[in-house]
Design a protein around this motif. Structure first.
Motif, PDB file in Angstrom:
ATOM      1  N   VAL A   1      40.973  59.950  83.015  1.00  0.00           N
ATOM      2  CA  VAL A   1      41.730  60.473  81.862  1.00  0.00           C
ATOM      3  C   VAL A   1      41.037  61.681  81.214  1.00  0.00           C
ATOM      4  N   GLU A   2      39.704  61.637  81.127  1.00  0.00           N
ATOM      5  CA  GLU A   2      39.011  62.751  80.467  1.00  0.00           C
ATOM      6  C   GLU A   2      38.585  63.871  81.417  1.00  0.00           C
ATOM      7  N   PHE A   3      38.088  63.515  82.600  1.00  0.00           N
ATOM      8  CA  PHE A   3      37.497  64.556  83.453  1.00  0.00           C
ATOM      9  C   PHE A   3      38.008  64.539  84.887  1.00  0.00           C
TER      10      PHE A   3
ATOM     11  N   VAL B   1      33.229  68.117  74.859  1.00  0.00           N
ATOM     12  CA  VAL B   1      33.471  66.785  75.385  1.00  0.00           C
ATOM     13  C   VAL B   1      33.714  65.824  74.240  1.00  0.00           C
ATOM     14  N   GLU B   2      34.337  64.766  74.598  1.00  0.00           N
ATOM     15  CA  GLU B   2      34.661  63.784  73.586  1.00  0.00           C
ATOM     16  C   GLU B   2      33.620  62.679  73.590  1.00  0.00           C
ATOM     17  N   ALA B   3      33.014  62.461  72.477  1.00  0.00           N
ATOM     18  CA  ALA B   3      32.021  61.398  72.404  1.00  0.00           C
ATOM     19  C   ALA B   3      32.718  60.083  72.129  1.00  0.00           C
TER      20      ALA B   3
ATOM     21  N   GLY C   1      45.260  68.270  74.867  1.00  0.00           N
ATOM     22  CA  GLY C   1      44.624  67.726  76.062  1.00  0.00           C
ATOM     23  C   GLY C   1      45.293  66.477  76.613  1.00  0.00           C
ATOM     24  N   HIS C   2      45.550  65.506  75.734  1.00  0.00           N
ATOM     25  CA  HIS C   2      46.001  64.196  76.223  1.00  0.00           C
ATOM     26  C   HIS C   2      47.514  64.030  76.283  1.00  0.00           C
ATOM     27  N   VAL C   3      48.212  64.639  75.325  1.00  0.00           N
ATOM     28  CA  VAL C   3      49.613  64.264  75.136  1.00  0.00           C
ATOM     29  C   VAL C   3      50.562  64.726  76.251  1.00  0.00           C
TER      30      VAL C   3
ATOM     31  N   PHE D   1      43.184  69.360  68.492  1.00  0.00           N
ATOM     32  CA  PHE D   1      43.399  70.169  69.692  1.00  0.00           C
ATOM     33  C   PHE D   1      43.094  69.366  70.949  1.00  0.00           C
ATOM     34  N   HIS D   2      41.986  68.678  70.953  1.00  0.00           N
ATOM     35  CA  HIS D   2      41.663  67.861  72.120  1.00  0.00           C
ATOM     36  C   HIS D   2      42.734  66.789  72.357  1.00  0.00           C
ATOM     37  N   ASP D   3      43.066  66.056  71.318  1.00  0.00           N
ATOM     38  CA  ASP D   3      43.989  64.933  71.486  1.00  0.00           C
ATOM     39  C   ASP D   3      45.395  65.396  71.854  1.00  0.00           C
ATOM     40  N   LEU D   4      45.878  66.401  71.145  1.00  0.00           N
ATOM     41  CA  LEU D   4      47.282  66.787  71.308  1.00  0.00           C
ATOM     42  C   LEU D   4      47.487  67.707  72.510  1.00  0.00           C
TER      43      LEU D   4
HETATM   44 FE    FE Z   1      39.871  62.286  74.768  1.00  0.00          FE
END
Ligand code: FE
Ligand code: PHE
Length: 298
Positions: free
Chosen positions: A184-186, A2-4, A141-143, A136-139
């Motif tokens: 956005v996250e979950f 998870v992203e803090a 996951g989000h992009v 990895f999370h940012d690219l």
């Molecule tokens: Fe995030």
């Protein structure tokens, strides 16, 4: 996992305008040539594993966009190359950063359709878990969803909303952060007669990609803006509750109104524990609560 987004170590400095945060906000060029063979391998392992898991689990928009962007297992993608596709699709631009940004800078970027991406990737021994967001999370996951016109607009609207909430005060900001967390996250979305994942915190986690859809433990509840804005969440375990949208259009419509009166109304209402189910919830699945730990809601 998870992203803090919560603990930001931001220094403060006393000035004639009062106590202001000192930001390390620099946008940096992605130092692509300095990635090691290990870095590229880490990306490849994570990419391959997640793509395997996400077929049939992630929403179609995400999967299609990831392919369209030309992300692959071979090497860490170059921001400059992704930007050509992304700019043509929705006008978003990826900018490299060192890590989590102060809230205001983050909102400022989003409001201008710039998405900050952490340039460094986790170490091989952190493959399964990392507390802070990395490349990895940012690219991964989000992009991809920034390629979707509706979601792309939602992210910009969120950035603008963040600037506004920041000016209103910390409680408004907390309400808005919960919305970000649970969408956005979950976030989950109804699709093809079942549920699919669109949240970046989930798609970048092998364990949670399965857990959020297949475990009996968590609640799955229909999207409700004010309910979400009151709901605390977990940053150290899988979520106790996932909120389900019908579509990105629904998300856009439900968040279009001015939040100012909502923040004012919510200020008098108690927060809801992460695992609670309320009368009035649209319960898609009532969690068994198995494996939940007490305390620890943020
Ligand atoms: Fe995030
Ligand atoms: N409509 C919100 C406001 O007025 C802004 C917003 C839009 C926030 C979309 C989140 C997502 O503050």
């Amino acid at each position: 996992m998870v992203e803090a987004t919560i603990p930001r170590r931001v220094e403060h400095q006393q000035t004639d305008k009062g106590c202001v945060p000192v930001y390390t906000t620099a946008v940096v060029e992605q130092p692509w040539d300095s990635y090691s063979a290990d870095d590229h391998r880490t990306w490849g392992i994570l990419y391959t594993r997640q793509r395997g898991l996400l077929a049939g689990r992630a929403c179609e928009e995400f999967l299609r966009a990831q392919d369209a962007m030309g992300m692959g297992a071979d090497a860490i993608p170059k921001f400059s190359e992704l930007n050509r596709t992304l700019q043509a699709a929705t006008g978003w631009t990826l900018v490299g950063v060192e890590g989590l940004l102060p809230e205001l800078d983050f909102f400022e970027h989003l409001a201008h359709r710039r998405f900050p991406v952490t340039w460094w990737i986790r170490r091989p021994e952190q493959i399964d878990y990392i507390a802070e967001p990395d490349l990895f999370h940012d690219l991964f996951g989000h992009v991809p969803l920034l390629m979707d016109p509706v979601f792309a607009d939602y992210m910009q609207a969120y950035g603008r909303g963040g600037l506004k909430a920041h000016a209103i005060g910390p409680e408004a900001l907390q309400n808005l952060t919960r919305l970000y967390w649970y969408t956005v996250e979950f976030g989950l979305v109804r699709q093809g007669g079942g549920l699919r994942i669109y949240g970046a915190g989930i798609v970048s986690s092998a364990g949670e990609s399965r857990y959020c859809l297949e475990s009996d433990a968590p609640n799955r509840i229909g999207f409700d803006l004010e309910r979400i804005m009151r709901t605390r969440y977990r940053i150290d375990t899988y979520q106790k509750t996932y909120f389900v949208i019908d579509s990105f259009e629904q998300l856009m419509t439900a968040t279009a109104a001015d939040f100012t009166p909502i923040y004012a109304r919510l200020a008098d209402q108690p927060a809801i524990p992460a695992g609670a189910v309320l009368e009035g919830d649209t319960v898609i699945h009532r969690g068994s609560g198995e494996g939940w730990t007490d305390g620890g809601d943020v």
